[in-house]
Design a protein around this motif. Structure first.
Motif, PDB file in Angstrom:
ATOM      1  N   TYR A  10       0.827  -1.209   0.000  1.00  0.00           N
ATOM      2  CA  TYR A  10       0.000   0.000   0.000  1.00  0.00           C
ATOM      3  C   TYR A  10       0.860   1.257   0.000  1.00  0.00           C
ATOM      4  O   TYR A  10       0.561   2.225  -0.719  1.00  0.00           O
ATOM      5  CB  TYR A  10      -0.927  -0.008   1.217  1.00  0.00           C
ATOM      6  CG  TYR A  10      -1.656   1.295   1.416  1.00  0.00           C
ATOM      7  CD1 TYR A  10      -2.679   1.667   0.562  1.00  0.00           C
ATOM      8  CD2 TYR A  10      -1.309   2.154   2.453  1.00  0.00           C
ATOM      9  CE1 TYR A  10      -3.347   2.872   0.733  1.00  0.00           C
ATOM     10  CE2 TYR A  10      -1.963   3.355   2.631  1.00  0.00           C
ATOM     11  CZ  TYR A  10      -2.990   3.710   1.772  1.00  0.00           C
ATOM     12  OH  TYR A  10      -3.641   4.906   1.938  1.00  0.00           O
ATOM     13  N   GLU A  11       1.928   1.261   0.775  1.00  0.00           N
ATOM     14  CA  GLU A  11       2.799   2.448   0.833  1.00  0.00           C
ATOM     15  C   GLU A  11       3.445   2.716  -0.526  1.00  0.00           C
ATOM     16  O   GLU A  11       3.585   3.865  -0.947  1.00  0.00           O
ATOM     17  CB  GLU A  11       3.883   2.248   1.910  1.00  0.00           C
ATOM     18  CG  GLU A  11       3.349   2.212   3.335  1.00  0.00           C
ATOM     19  CD  GLU A  11       2.622   3.496   3.733  1.00  0.00           C
ATOM     20  OE1 GLU A  11       2.962   4.564   3.194  1.00  0.00           O
ATOM     21  OE2 GLU A  11       1.705   3.409   4.574  1.00  0.00           O
ATOM     22  N   GLU A  25      -5.782   8.089  -0.070  1.00  0.00           N
ATOM     23  CA  GLU A  25      -6.580   8.171   1.154  1.00  0.00           C
ATOM     24  C   GLU A  25      -7.924   8.836   0.860  1.00  0.00           C
ATOM     25  O   GLU A  25      -8.983   8.396   1.338  1.00  0.00           O
ATOM     26  CB  GLU A  25      -5.828   8.961   2.235  1.00  0.00           C
ATOM     27  CG  GLU A  25      -4.556   8.296   2.732  1.00  0.00           C
ATOM     28  CD  GLU A  25      -4.839   7.145   3.689  1.00  0.00           C
ATOM     29  OE1 GLU A  25      -6.002   7.005   4.124  1.00  0.00           O
ATOM     30  OE2 GLU A  25      -3.905   6.385   4.006  1.00  0.00           O
ATOM     31  N   LYS A  26      -7.886   9.872   0.063  1.00  0.00           N
ATOM     32  CA  LYS A  26      -9.115  10.555  -0.325  1.00  0.00           C
ATOM     33  C   LYS A  26     -10.008   9.622  -1.136  1.00  0.00           C
ATOM     34  O   LYS A  26     -11.237   9.611  -0.963  1.00  0.00           O
ATOM     35  CB  LYS A  26      -8.777  11.804  -1.141  1.00  0.00           C
ATOM     36  CG  LYS A  26      -9.967  12.650  -1.526  1.00  0.00           C
ATOM     37  CD  LYS A  26      -9.523  13.891  -2.289  1.00  0.00           C
ATOM     38  CE  LYS A  26     -10.732  14.725  -2.728  1.00  0.00           C
ATOM     39  NZ  LYS A  26     -10.306  15.934  -3.498  1.00  0.00           N
ATOM     40  N   VAL A 347     -15.340   1.107  -8.928  1.00  0.00           N
ATOM     41  CA  VAL A 347     -15.497   2.454  -8.373  1.00  0.00           C
ATOM     42  C   VAL A 347     -14.161   2.969  -7.852  1.00  0.00           C
ATOM     43  O   VAL A 347     -13.793   4.132  -8.071  1.00  0.00           O
ATOM     44  CB  VAL A 347     -16.554   2.472  -7.251  1.00  0.00           C
ATOM     45  CG1 VAL A 347     -16.612   3.857  -6.599  1.00  0.00           C
ATOM     46  CG2 VAL A 347     -17.930   2.092  -7.787  1.00  0.00           C
ATOM     47  N   LEU A 348     -13.417   2.106  -7.170  1.00  0.00           N
ATOM     48  CA  LEU A 348     -12.117   2.523  -6.643  1.00  0.00           C
ATOM     49  C   LEU A 348     -11.182   2.949  -7.765  1.00  0.00           C
ATOM     50  O   LEU A 348     -10.517   3.996  -7.671  1.00  0.00           O
ATOM     51  CB  LEU A 348     -11.486   1.388  -5.839  1.00  0.00           C
ATOM     52  CG  LEU A 348     -10.081   1.682  -5.286  1.00  0.00           C
ATOM     53  CD1 LEU A 348     -10.101   2.861  -4.314  1.00  0.00           C
ATOM     54  CD2 LEU A 348      -9.494   0.442  -4.610  1.00  0.00           C
ATOM     55  N   SER A 379      -2.279  -0.062 -15.345  1.00  0.00           N
ATOM     56  CA  SER A 379      -1.314  -0.959 -14.695  1.00  0.00           C
ATOM     57  C   SER A 379      -0.782  -0.407 -13.375  1.00  0.00           C
ATOM     58  O   SER A 379       0.125  -0.997 -12.785  1.00  0.00           O
ATOM     59  CB  SER A 379      -0.144  -1.251 -15.648  1.00  0.00           C
ATOM     60  OG  SER A 379       0.491  -0.054 -16.051  1.00  0.00           O
ATOM     61  N   LEU A 380      -1.314   0.703 -12.922  1.00  0.00           N
ATOM     62  CA  LEU A 380      -0.918   1.209 -11.606  1.00  0.00           C
ATOM     63  C   LEU A 380      -1.454   0.279 -10.512  1.00  0.00           C
ATOM     64  O   LEU A 380      -2.462  -0.408 -10.705  1.00  0.00           O
ATOM     65  CB  LEU A 380      -1.438   2.627 -11.416  1.00  0.00           C
ATOM     66  CG  LEU A 380      -0.692   3.714 -12.198  1.00  0.00           C
ATOM     67  CD1 LEU A 380      -1.413   5.047 -12.099  1.00  0.00           C
ATOM     68  CD2 LEU A 380       0.744   3.846 -11.714  1.00  0.00           C
ATOM     69  N   PRO A 381      -0.835   0.255  -9.341  1.00  0.00           N
ATOM     70  CA  PRO A 381      -1.159  -0.751  -8.305  1.00  0.00           C
ATOM     71  C   PRO A 381      -2.427  -0.449  -7.508  1.00  0.00           C
ATOM     72  O   PRO A 381      -2.411  -0.363  -6.280  1.00  0.00           O
ATOM     73  CB  PRO A 381       0.086  -0.729  -7.416  1.00  0.00           C
ATOM     74  CG  PRO A 381       0.612   0.656  -7.534  1.00  0.00           C
ATOM     75  CD  PRO A 381       0.356   1.063  -8.963  1.00  0.00           C
ATOM     76  N   TRP A 382      -3.543  -0.306  -8.210  1.00  0.00           N
ATOM     77  CA  TRP A 382      -4.820  -0.053  -7.544  1.00  0.00           C
ATOM     78  C   TRP A 382      -5.191  -1.198  -6.607  1.00  0.00           C
ATOM     79  O   TRP A 382      -5.865  -1.002  -5.581  1.00  0.00           O
ATOM     80  CB  TRP A 382      -5.933   0.145  -8.577  1.00  0.00           C
ATOM     81  CG  TRP A 382      -6.209  -1.087  -9.392  1.00  0.00           C
ATOM     82  CD1 TRP A 382      -5.663  -1.426 -10.578  1.00  0.00           C
ATOM     83  CD2 TRP A 382      -7.071  -2.169  -9.015  1.00  0.00           C
ATOM     84  NE1 TRP A 382      -6.132  -2.650 -10.995  1.00  0.00           N
ATOM     85  CE2 TRP A 382      -7.007  -3.133 -10.046  1.00  0.00           C
ATOM     86  CE3 TRP A 382      -7.912  -2.413  -7.921  1.00  0.00           C
ATOM     87  CZ2 TRP A 382      -7.725  -4.320 -10.010  1.00  0.00           C
ATOM     88  CZ3 TRP A 382      -8.632  -3.600  -7.880  1.00  0.00           C
ATOM     89  CH2 TRP A 382      -8.539  -4.532  -8.919  1.00  0.00           C
ATOM     90  N   ASN A 383      -4.763  -2.434  -6.976  1.00  0.00           N
ATOM     91  CA  ASN A 383      -5.122  -3.602  -6.167  1.00  0.00           C
ATOM     92  C   ASN A 383      -4.523  -3.539  -4.767  1.00  0.00           C
ATOM     93  O   ASN A 383      -5.101  -4.067  -3.809  1.00  0.00           O
ATOM     94  CB  ASN A 383      -4.711  -4.892  -6.870  1.00  0.00           C
ATOM     95  CG  ASN A 383      -3.244  -4.901  -7.252  1.00  0.00           C
ATOM     96  OD1 ASN A 383      -2.725  -3.910  -7.759  1.00  0.00           O
ATOM     97  ND2 ASN A 383      -2.572  -6.011  -7.016  1.00  0.00           N
ATOM     98  N   ALA A 384      -3.390  -2.874  -4.622  1.00  0.00           N
ATOM     99  CA  ALA A 384      -2.802  -2.716  -3.289  1.00  0.00           C
ATOM    100  C   ALA A 384      -3.665  -1.776  -2.440  1.00  0.00           C
ATOM    101  O   ALA A 384      -3.773  -1.954  -1.217  1.00  0.00           O
ATOM    102  CB  ALA A 384      -1.380  -2.173  -3.403  1.00  0.00           C
ATOM    103  N   VAL A 385      -4.250  -0.788  -3.076  1.00  0.00           N
ATOM    104  CA  VAL A 385      -5.159   0.118  -2.366  1.00  0.00           C
ATOM    105  C   VAL A 385      -6.433  -0.638  -1.987  1.00  0.00           C
ATOM    106  O   VAL A 385      -6.967  -0.481  -0.883  1.00  0.00           O
ATOM    107  CB  VAL A 385      -5.489   1.349  -3.238  1.00  0.00           C
ATOM    108  CG1 VAL A 385      -6.387   2.318  -2.467  1.00  0.00           C
ATOM    109  CG2 VAL A 385      -4.219   2.046  -3.692  1.00  0.00           C
TER     110      VAL A 385
END
Length: 417
Positions: A10-11, A25-26, A347-348, A379-385
């Motif tokens: 996540y970081e 976070e938003k 949605v995320l 391909s950005l790490p949305w899954n970690a969020v």
């Protein structure tokens, strides 16, 4: 150890998104505020508690996977079990045929708020607000036409039914301190060539005007179209054109069901047009396969485009998201969880889109840059969020819910005859 790995991932994701101007976070805070309206009919294949017999009126559930809910207690148990694997706080959407009738037959023009008293109590106890639907199908007076029926007696029956449903929705909204969204969909149509289209639509318009005569403060009305119904393929009285005209002229919410349009139509494209003329939109999200087959929602292009358009229209407070599929071929609790989490994932990703930068590129006619950033964003790490969002909400991360639902099947649903 797993929580530590989720935190580390996540970081990294947080830094990656910050580099393109996105505050994760938003985005998570915004997702937390979105309540899906879960559909009660996934738990029992749209059977309800009237014991009227087989489904009719353009409704069809396919499959016979064992373990469906057989009564109100089991249905409530299954809904709560499914909700325990879905991050966030969500709503429950009831059809009128799911009333607590105490084992007695209550015809649909006699239904009252008292028949949903136990549901309102249950919802309060479980922090789950309610939405509602009138039910025009699977009844001796359904036939091919209900609110548009030339037979005044039949038409009046369904007008009275729907008026009473609005009164029930009003009481639900009053009790829960939040408007109950009441959806009106009727199956009315013709299997073959129709030579009196105008008559039936005129009758439907008149019926709706009668139904909406009383103004309520604690419920919101929605009208829902369909391109065709099973057994009524040639003509649908309540078409998309009809309900857009009605919704705009009467200031009503229009419901867009993702399975109710031609396969080549983009439901996402309809949002920006409708939001200019009506107060709000209700979505019924499902996955049509060749026809309105109500497959379980997945994270596909259509759902992704729909969610991105909501965010791009800045309409999170004007678009309500409900689910509307009933797959009887797989574990029903699993179907709830897959569809709900897939919708939330879409949605995320929409909330994580670098929209300010993309709009700047577009305004400057930097079309290469716009397309490039849209592609790189995939391909950005949305899954970690997403994993962090699940962790914060105390629900299973990743595929962990599969084993838990398997256990529920072994311990509970497999024992149902």
């Amino acid at each position: 150890m797993k929580e530590e790995l989720i935190q580390k991932a996540y970081e990294v994701a947080k830094e990656r998104y910050a580099a393109i101007g996105v505050d994760v976070e938003k985005a998570m805070d915004a997702l937390q505020k979105i309540s899906l309206s879960l559909h009660c009919w996934q738990a029992d294949d749209v059977a309800g508690f009237e014991a009227q017999g087989a489904l009719t009126g353009g409704i069809q559930a396919t499959g016979n996977y064992p373990g469906k809910a057989r009564n109100m207690e089991e249905l409530r148990q299954d809904v709560l079990k499914a909700a325990s694997y879905i991050p966030g706080t969500h709503r429950l959407n009831l059809h009128e045929i799911y009333g607590d009738f105490g084992g007695k037959f209550v015809d649909r023009d006699q239904v009252e708020p008292a028949h949903f008293e136990s549901w309102m109590q249950w919802a309060t106890e479980n922090n789950m607000k309610l939405d509602f639907n009138s039910t025009s199908f699977s009844h001796p007076k359904s036939g091919n036409l209900s609110l548009s029926n030339p037979d005044k007696g039949i038409r009046d029956f369904w007008v009275e039914h729907t008026k009473r449903c609005r009164a029930i929705a009003e009481e639900m909204g009053r009790r829960q301190g939040d408007p109950c969204i009441m959806n009106l969909w009727v199956h009315d149509g013709s299997k073959d060539i129709t030579v009196n289209r105008m008559l039936y639509r005129d009758l439907l318009k008149d019926s709706l005007d009668r139904i909406f005569e009383v103004e309520y403060k604690n419920m919101k009305d929605c009208v829902e179209s369909k391109v065709f119904g099973i057994g009524l393929e040639s003509y649908t009285v309540g078409s998309n054109d009809f309900y857009i005209g009605y919704g705009v002229s009467r200031n009503k919410i229009v419901t867009l069901d993702t399975g109710h349009f031609h396969p080549t139509e983009s439901v996402a494209d309809k949002l920006s047009s409708l939001l200019l003329f009506i107060p709000e939109i209700m979505l019924h999200v499902s996955r049509p396969v060749r026809w309105d087959s109500d497959h379980v929602t997945i994270m596909n292009d259509e759902t992704m485009d729909l969610c991105k358009e909501i965010v791009r229209c800045n309409a999170l407070d004007r678009v309500h998201i409900g689910l509307d599929y009933f797959d009887a071929s797989i574990n029903r609790i699993g179907a709830y969880v897959i569809g709900s989490r897939a919708t939330q994932k879409c949605v995320l990703q929409a909330l994580l889109e670098p929209l300010d930068t993309l709009r700047k590129y577009e305004a400057n006619d930097q079309l290469f840059e716009r397309l490039a950033l849209l592609e790189e964003g995939k391909s950005l790490p949305w899954n970690a969020v997403w994993d962090m969002f699940c962790l914060k909400n105390g629900v299973p991360v990743g595929e962990e819910f599969i084993a838990e639902i398997q256990k529920y099947e072994t311990d509970v649903t497999s024992k149902r005859n």
